[in-house]
Design a protein around this motif. Structure first.
Motif, short mmCIF file in Angstrom:
data_model
loop_
_atom_site.label_atom_id
_atom_site.label_comp_id
_atom_site.label_asym_id
_atom_site.label_seq_id
_atom_site.Cartn_x
_atom_site.Cartn_y
_atom_site.Cartn_z
N ALA A 286 6.77 12.84 4.71
CA ALA A 286 6.15 12.10 5.82
C ALA A 286 4.83 12.75 6.25
O ALA A 286 3.89 12.04 6.63
CB ALA A 286 7.11 12.03 7.00
N ARG A 287 4.76 14.08 6.18
CA ARG A 287 3.51 14.76 6.54
C ARG A 287 2.37 14.32 5.61
O ARG A 287 1.25 14.09 6.07
CB ARG A 287 3.67 16.28 6.42
N ILE A 288 2.68 14.22 4.33
CA ILE A 288 1.66 13.81 3.37
C ILE A 288 1.22 12.37 3.63
O ILE A 288 0.03 12.04 3.59
CB ILE A 288 2.18 13.96 1.94
N GLU A 289 2.18 11.50 3.95
CA GLU A 289 1.84 10.10 4.22
C GLU A 289 1.09 9.96 5.55
O GLU A 289 0.05 9.30 5.61
CB GLU A 289 3.10 9.25 4.23
N ASP A 290 1.63 10.57 6.61
CA ASP A 290 1.08 10.36 7.95
C ASP A 290 -0.28 11.03 8.15
O ASP A 290 -1.20 10.43 8.70
CB ASP A 290 2.05 10.88 9.01
N HIS A 291 -0.38 12.29 7.70
CA HIS A 291 -1.60 13.05 7.99
C HIS A 291 -2.68 12.92 6.92
O HIS A 291 -3.85 13.21 7.20
CB HIS A 291 -1.25 14.54 8.17
N ILE A 292 -2.29 12.50 5.72
CA ILE A 292 -3.28 12.41 4.65
C ILE A 292 -3.54 10.96 4.25
O ILE A 292 -4.65 10.44 4.46
CB ILE A 292 -2.81 13.21 3.41
N LEU A 293 -2.55 10.29 3.70
CA LEU A 293 -2.77 8.93 3.19
C LEU A 293 -3.20 7.98 4.31
O LEU A 293 -4.18 7.24 4.17
CB LEU A 293 -1.50 8.41 2.50
N ILE A 294 -2.48 8.00 5.41
CA ILE A 294 -2.80 7.09 6.51
C ILE A 294 -4.18 7.41 7.10
O ILE A 294 -4.97 6.51 7.40
CB ILE A 294 -1.71 7.15 7.61
N THR A 295 -4.47 8.70 7.24
CA THR A 295 -5.78 9.11 7.76
C THR A 295 -6.90 8.61 6.87
O THR A 295 -7.92 8.08 7.35
CB THR A 295 -5.86 10.65 7.86
N LYS A 296 -6.74 8.75 5.54
CA LYS A 296 -7.75 8.28 4.59
C LYS A 296 -7.95 6.77 4.71
O LYS A 296 -9.07 6.27 4.71
CB LYS A 296 -7.33 8.64 3.16
N VAL A 297 -6.85 6.04 4.82
CA VAL A 297 -6.94 4.58 4.85
C VAL A 297 -7.58 4.09 6.14
O VAL A 297 -8.43 3.19 6.13
CB VAL A 297 -5.54 3.95 4.67
N ILE A 298 -7.20 4.68 7.26
CA ILE A 298 -7.78 4.27 8.54
C ILE A 298 -9.30 4.49 8.54
O ILE A 298 -10.06 3.63 8.99
CB ILE A 298 -7.13 5.05 9.71
N GLU A 299 -9.73 5.64 8.01
CA GLU A 299 -11.17 5.92 7.96
C GLU A 299 -11.88 4.95 7.02
O GLU A 299 -13.00 4.49 7.31
CB GLU A 299 -11.40 7.36 7.50
N PHE A 300 -11.23 4.62 5.91
CA PHE A 300 -11.84 3.69 4.95
C PHE A 300 -11.93 2.29 5.55
O PHE A 300 -12.94 1.58 5.35
CB PHE A 300 -11.03 3.68 3.66
N GLU A 301 -10.90 1.88 6.27
CA GLU A 301 -10.92 0.57 6.93
C GLU A 301 -12.06 0.48 7.96
O GLU A 301 -12.73 -0.54 8.08
CB GLU A 301 -9.58 0.29 7.61
N GLU B 203 7.35 3.71 11.83
CA GLU B 203 8.67 3.72 11.19
C GLU B 203 9.06 5.11 10.72
O GLU B 203 10.23 5.46 10.72
CB GLU B 203 8.67 2.75 10.01
N HIS B 204 8.08 5.93 10.34
CA HIS B 204 8.39 7.30 9.94
C HIS B 204 9.09 8.04 11.07
O HIS B 204 10.07 8.75 10.86
CB HIS B 204 7.11 8.05 9.57
N THR B 205 8.55 7.89 12.27
CA THR B 205 9.14 8.57 13.43
C THR B 205 10.57 8.12 13.64
O THR B 205 11.46 8.95 13.88
CB THR B 205 8.30 8.28 14.69
#
Length: 232
Positions: free
Chosen positions: A212-227, A166-168
């Motif tokens: 969006a950079r903060i959400e896409d490259h940081i928050l999402i990256t952290k969550v995917i790795e944690f999952e 959705e960001h894109t």
């Protein structure tokens, strides 16, 4: 561009880059710094100085994005900042842009079809953006907080891929609106009103891209790795 440091005066943030005014407001910081340093103001406000510097330097220098440093911060810290940014968009930026667009519409003497088309395009964009922000605030962010607090995957599944896609879409449509104005608008408007409206759109685009950079490259990256860790 020289980056801000802990020992710099907080006032230097604004004298060097006044666009940081709304950014520091998201941390609950207001004017009247006296001679206090960035570290001193952050300590008074119980703000993580490293996180604050990472944010203001990212907004100051387009080439600066301390991904490794951002990834070291708590997701809750990131979410608090992102939610404050959403409120800034909803309560101030979007109403301001709409007010400026209305002034442009009112300045059109006749044959306003292209302006009406732009208004229609903007209203659709605003509706889509508000839905996107609502999804993050009501579904995505609570999901992430629950994920880290309880260390269990939700039965509803992850919202992370949804938010990334959705960001894109949101970024592309805002760019399409700006191109429509710059390249195809009929000149039936008052110049100053249009300049203010387009400037507000371009400033919003810059802010939204950093957000969006903060959400896409940081928050999402952290969550995917944690999952991934939880699934093992």
């Amino acid at each position: 561009m020289e980056l801000f440091r802990r020992e710099d005066k907080m006032s230097s943030l604004i004298t060097r880059n006044y666009n940081l005014l709304p950014v520091i407001n998201r941390f609950g910081i207001r004017l009247g710094f006296k001679e206090k340093t960035i570290a001193e103001v952050c300590q008074e406000k119980s703000i993580d100085t490293g996180f604050f510097l990472a944010i203001v330097n990212t907004y100051t220098d387009e080439s600066y994005f301390p991904e490794a440093e951002f990834l070291s911060f708590s997701p809750v810290l990131l979410i608090d900042y992102l939610k404050n940014t959403h409120q800034y968009y909803i309560n101030y930026v979007l109403p301001k842009i709409e007010r400026l667009l209305n002034q442009v519409m009112e300045s059109c003497p006749e044959n306003c079809s292209s302006l009406k088309m732009i208004n229609t395009f903007y209203q659709k964009y605003k509706t889509e953006l508000l839905l996107h922000l609502k999804l993050e605030d009501e579904k995505v962010f609570p999901y992430i907080i629950n994920l880290y607090e309880n260390k269990t995957l939700s039965a509803e599944g992850s919202f992370i891929e949804v938010i990334e896609n959705e960001h894109t879409n949101v970024e592309v449509k805002l760019s399409d609106l700006e191109n429509l104005i710059i390249r195809h608008l009929s000149p039936n408007y008052e110049d100053n009103a249009m300049n203010e409206f387009l400037t507000a759109l371009l400033q919003f685009e810059n802010d939204l891209n950093d957000h969006a950079r903060i959400e896409d490259h940081i928050l999402i990256t952290k969550v995917i790795e944690f999952e991934k860790k939880l699934r093992k």
